[in-house]
Write a protein that holds these residues in place. Structure first.
Motif, PDB file in Angstrom:
ATOM      1  N   ARG A 123       9.899   0.879  -8.664  1.00  0.00           N
ATOM      2  CA  ARG A 123      10.793   1.749  -8.220  1.00  0.00           C
ATOM      3  C   ARG A 123      10.733   3.150  -9.116  1.00  0.00           C
ATOM      4  O   ARG A 123      11.595   4.046  -8.692  1.00  0.00           O
ATOM      5  CB  ARG A 123      12.115   1.005  -8.125  1.00  0.00           C
ATOM      6  N   GLU A 124      10.203   2.929 -10.157  1.00  0.00           N
ATOM      7  CA  GLU A 124      10.174   4.274 -11.054  1.00  0.00           C
ATOM      8  C   GLU A 124       9.047   5.050 -10.276  1.00  0.00           C
ATOM      9  O   GLU A 124       8.933   6.403 -10.767  1.00  0.00           O
ATOM     10  CB  GLU A 124       9.633   3.971 -12.507  1.00  0.00           C
ATOM     11  N   LEU A 125       8.349   4.667  -9.308  1.00  0.00           N
ATOM     12  CA  LEU A 125       7.191   5.655  -8.809  1.00  0.00           C
ATOM     13  C   LEU A 125       8.002   6.726  -7.819  1.00  0.00           C
ATOM     14  O   LEU A 125       8.780   6.400  -7.414  1.00  0.00           O
ATOM     15  CB  LEU A 125       6.163   4.776  -8.177  1.00  0.00           C
ATOM     16  N   GLU A 126       7.242   7.790  -7.886  1.00  0.00           N
ATOM     17  CA  GLU A 126       8.021   8.887  -7.214  1.00  0.00           C
ATOM     18  C   GLU A 126       7.246   9.305  -5.857  1.00  0.00           C
ATOM     19  O   GLU A 126       6.016   8.940  -5.722  1.00  0.00           O
ATOM     20  CB  GLU A 126       8.052  10.257  -8.003  1.00  0.00           C
ATOM     21  N   GLY A 127       7.954   9.966  -5.225  1.00  0.00           N
ATOM     22  CA  GLY A 127       7.146  10.408  -3.764  1.00  0.00           C
ATOM     23  C   GLY A 127       6.972   9.479  -2.670  1.00  0.00           C
ATOM     24  O   GLY A 127       7.500   8.460  -2.719  1.00  0.00           O
ATOM     25  N   VAL A 128       5.887  10.065  -1.930  1.00  0.00           N
ATOM     26  CA  VAL A 128       5.232   9.168  -0.889  1.00  0.00           C
ATOM     27  C   VAL A 128       4.219   8.188  -1.361  1.00  0.00           C
ATOM     28  O   VAL A 128       3.475   8.687  -2.013  1.00  0.00           O
ATOM     29  CB  VAL A 128       4.882   9.977   0.197  1.00  0.00           C
ATOM     30  N   PHE A 129       4.304   6.838  -0.981  1.00  0.00           N
ATOM     31  CA  PHE A 129       3.275   5.945  -1.308  1.00  0.00           C
ATOM     32  C   PHE A 129       3.176   4.891  -0.333  1.00  0.00           C
ATOM     33  O   PHE A 129       3.994   4.322   0.230  1.00  0.00           O
ATOM     34  CB  PHE A 129       3.073   5.511  -2.754  1.00  0.00           C
ATOM     35  N   VAL A 130       2.049   4.121  -0.327  1.00  0.00           N
ATOM     36  CA  VAL A 130       1.546   2.937   0.445  1.00  0.00           C
ATOM     37  C   VAL A 130       1.707   1.630  -0.635  1.00  0.00           C
ATOM     38  O   VAL A 130       0.876   1.718  -1.338  1.00  0.00           O
ATOM     39  CB  VAL A 130       0.590   2.863   1.267  1.00  0.00           C
ATOM     40  N   VAL A 131       2.541   0.811  -0.393  1.00  0.00           N
ATOM     41  CA  VAL A 131       2.691  -0.167  -1.395  1.00  0.00           C
ATOM     42  C   VAL A 131       2.305  -1.565  -0.882  1.00  0.00           C
ATOM     43  O   VAL A 131       3.181  -1.744   0.301  1.00  0.00           O
ATOM     44  CB  VAL A 131       4.008  -0.294  -2.383  1.00  0.00           C
ATOM     45  N   GLU A 132       1.745  -2.550  -1.616  1.00  0.00           N
ATOM     46  CA  GLU A 132       1.427  -3.867  -0.748  1.00  0.00           C
ATOM     47  C   GLU A 132       1.820  -4.789  -1.738  1.00  0.00           C
ATOM     48  O   GLU A 132       1.608  -4.805  -3.017  1.00  0.00           O
ATOM     49  CB  GLU A 132      -0.099  -4.062  -0.402  1.00  0.00           C
ATOM     50  N   GLY A 133       2.179  -6.034  -1.267  1.00  0.00           N
ATOM     51  CA  GLY A 133       2.625  -7.159  -1.848  1.00  0.00           C
ATOM     52  C   GLY A 133       3.286  -8.471  -1.186  1.00  0.00           C
ATOM     53  O   GLY A 133       2.729  -8.679  -0.049  1.00  0.00           O
ATOM     54  N   ARG A 134       4.455  -8.983  -1.589  1.00  0.00           N
ATOM     55  CA  ARG A 134       4.838 -10.063  -0.992  1.00  0.00           C
ATOM     56  C   ARG A 134       6.432  -9.763  -0.432  1.00  0.00           C
ATOM     57  O   ARG A 134       6.659 -10.505   0.495  1.00  0.00           O
ATOM     58  CB  ARG A 134       4.852 -11.338  -1.910  1.00  0.00           C
ATOM     59  N   ASP A 135       7.035  -9.175  -1.216  1.00  0.00           N
ATOM     60  CA  ASP A 135       8.376  -8.842  -1.105  1.00  0.00           C
ATOM     61  C   ASP A 135       8.619  -7.288  -0.864  1.00  0.00           C
ATOM     62  O   ASP A 135       9.711  -7.003  -1.247  1.00  0.00           O
ATOM     63  CB  ASP A 135       9.092  -9.528  -1.892  1.00  0.00           C
ATOM     64  N   MET A 136       7.684  -6.414  -0.667  1.00  0.00           N
ATOM     65  CA  MET A 136       8.124  -5.205  -0.695  1.00  0.00           C
ATOM     66  C   MET A 136       9.208  -4.452   0.235  1.00  0.00           C
ATOM     67  O   MET A 136      10.050  -3.748   0.091  1.00  0.00           O
ATOM     68  CB  MET A 136       6.702  -4.187  -0.467  1.00  0.00           C
ATOM     69  N   GLY A 137       8.991  -5.114   1.704  1.00  0.00           N
ATOM     70  CA  GLY A 137       9.773  -4.635   2.692  1.00  0.00           C
ATOM     71  C   GLY A 137      11.164  -5.195   2.579  1.00  0.00           C
ATOM     72  O   GLY A 137      11.982  -4.929   3.355  1.00  0.00           O
ATOM     73  N   THR A 138      11.175  -6.428   1.727  1.00  0.00           N
ATOM     74  CA  THR A 138      12.607  -7.131   1.876  1.00  0.00           C
ATOM     75  C   THR A 138      13.419  -6.891   0.388  1.00  0.00           C
ATOM     76  O   THR A 138      14.544  -6.118   0.709  1.00  0.00           O
ATOM     77  CB  THR A 138      12.242  -8.623   1.875  1.00  0.00           C
ATOM     78  N   VAL A 139      12.705  -7.167  -0.720  1.00  0.00           N
ATOM     79  CA  VAL A 139      13.363  -7.103  -1.785  1.00  0.00           C
ATOM     80  C   VAL A 139      13.233  -5.566  -2.582  1.00  0.00           C
ATOM     81  O   VAL A 139      14.219  -5.159  -3.075  1.00  0.00           O
ATOM     82  CB  VAL A 139      12.857  -8.121  -2.735  1.00  0.00           C
ATOM     83  N   VAL A 140      12.151  -5.349  -2.658  1.00  0.00           N
ATOM     84  CA  VAL A 140      11.931  -4.017  -3.547  1.00  0.00           C
ATOM     85  C   VAL A 140      12.172  -2.649  -2.910  1.00  0.00           C
ATOM     86  O   VAL A 140      12.959  -1.889  -3.529  1.00  0.00           O
ATOM     87  CB  VAL A 140      10.434  -4.283  -4.219  1.00  0.00           C
ATOM     88  N   PHE A 141      11.948  -2.471  -1.535  1.00  0.00           N
ATOM     89  CA  PHE A 141      12.060  -1.306  -1.015  1.00  0.00           C
ATOM     90  C   PHE A 141      12.659  -1.701   0.666  1.00  0.00           C
ATOM     91  O   PHE A 141      11.833  -1.329   1.628  1.00  0.00           O
ATOM     92  CB  PHE A 141      10.748  -0.603  -0.713  1.00  0.00           C
ATOM     93  N   PRO A 142      13.651  -2.124   0.563  1.00  0.00           N
ATOM     94  CA  PRO A 142      14.279  -2.533   1.986  1.00  0.00           C
ATOM     95  C   PRO A 142      14.580  -1.285   2.603  1.00  0.00           C
ATOM     96  O   PRO A 142      14.685  -1.602   4.232  1.00  0.00           O
ATOM     97  CB  PRO A 142      15.655  -3.277   1.464  1.00  0.00           C
ATOM     98  N   GLY A 143      14.533  -0.128   2.137  1.00  0.00           N
ATOM     99  CA  GLY A 143      14.832   0.948   2.986  1.00  0.00           C
ATOM    100  C   GLY A 143      13.421   1.739   3.166  1.00  0.00           C
ATOM    101  O   GLY A 143      13.332   3.162   3.590  1.00  0.00           O
ATOM    102  N   ALA A 144      12.219   1.038   3.079  1.00  0.00           N
ATOM    103  CA  ALA A 144      10.894   1.507   3.565  1.00  0.00           C
ATOM    104  C   ALA A 144      11.048   2.178   4.585  1.00  0.00           C
ATOM    105  O   ALA A 144      11.658   1.600   5.873  1.00  0.00           O
ATOM    106  CB  ALA A 144       9.800   0.553   3.248  1.00  0.00           C
ATOM    107  N   VAL A 145      10.307   3.174   4.869  1.00  0.00           N
ATOM    108  CA  VAL A 145      10.329   3.744   5.996  1.00  0.00           C
ATOM    109  C   VAL A 145       9.422   3.339   7.102  1.00  0.00           C
ATOM    110  O   VAL A 145       9.587   3.170   8.388  1.00  0.00           O
ATOM    111  CB  VAL A 145       9.778   5.502   6.188  1.00  0.00           C
TER     112      VAL A 145
END
Ligand code: DC
Length: 217
Positions: A123-145
């Protein structure tokens, strides 16, 4: 300080081990001209450092203390592989993708405080990026576009993995199934994620589908 999600425009790709998400995320990021971010690399770094320093993988408090004391952080740059920095040193990515790290990483990734530490680094990272993992869309970045969930049967994923590392297919399939079982608690497709079954698709086809779903940034 945790930045509000609105200042980050995140594209989240989740899925099980060897589902192709890192290759897809890397290529999609390249095409969009934004950084690629691997959340798994931080879990791998935590595991590697603990194994090197003799810290028990079950010892949550000691793991968090180690990560904090060693100032472990993730460096991301457009077009370059992610790098894990420990103080002034860089951990070699090859050292983070060994069978030894694979065997321990699910244990390390189970600890809530280790997860919180990884989430804070992301969450410290800035700007636009593509992130991959297991829980990116649920826990870490629920507001992902944009959110994607990639999957394929273990046998298909194992066959791809065998292509990457010299190993026996049956053994790799079994190892992947064991890892799936250990990772299950972390692996949660977001309800609003676009689900892609990659078994019949080439890498280029998955990338094209993801890019077309994203549209212009
Ligand atoms: O994506 P990867 O194979 O590099 O991930 C390594 C391990 O880290 C994987 O076994 C599960 C864990 N992981 C996790 O629990 N949550 C994430 N967001 C990313 C990875």
């Amino acid at each position: 300080m945790i930045k509000p999600v609105a200042t980050q425009r995140v594209i989240a790709l989740d899925g099980p081990a060897a589902s192709g998400k890192s290759s897809v995320a890397r290529l999609v990021a390249e095409r969009l001209g934004v950084p690629y971010v691997s959340s798994g690399l931080l879990y791998r770094a935590a595991t590697y450092l603990a194994q090197r320093r003799g810290v028990g993988l079950d010892d949550e408090a000691a793991l968090v203390q180690l990560l904090t004391a060693m100032q472990v952080r993730l460096e991301v740059q457009i077009g370059l592989p992610n790098r894990v920095r420990v103080g002034d040193d860089v951990l070699e990515n090859a050292a983070l993708h060994t069978d030894t790290v694979d065997a321990g990483v699910s244990v390390v990734a189970r600890h809530p405080r280790v997860r919180a530490w990884v989430d804070a680094r992301l969450r410290e990272l800035e700007g636009v990026f593509v992130v991959e993992g297991r829980d990116m869309g649920t826990v870490v970045f629920p507001g992902a576009v944009h959110k994607f969930y990639l999957s394929a049967p273990a046998e298909v994923r194992a066959a791809r993995r065998v292509g990457e590392r010299a190993a026996d297919l049956a053994e790799v399939t079994e190892a992947l199934k064991r890892r799936d079982a250990l990772d299950r608690a972390q692996l949660r497709p977001a309800r609003d994620a676009r689900h892609l079954d990659t078994r019949e698709l080439t890498l280029a086809e998955v990338v094209a589908e993801v890019l077309s779903a994203i549209g212009p940034l």
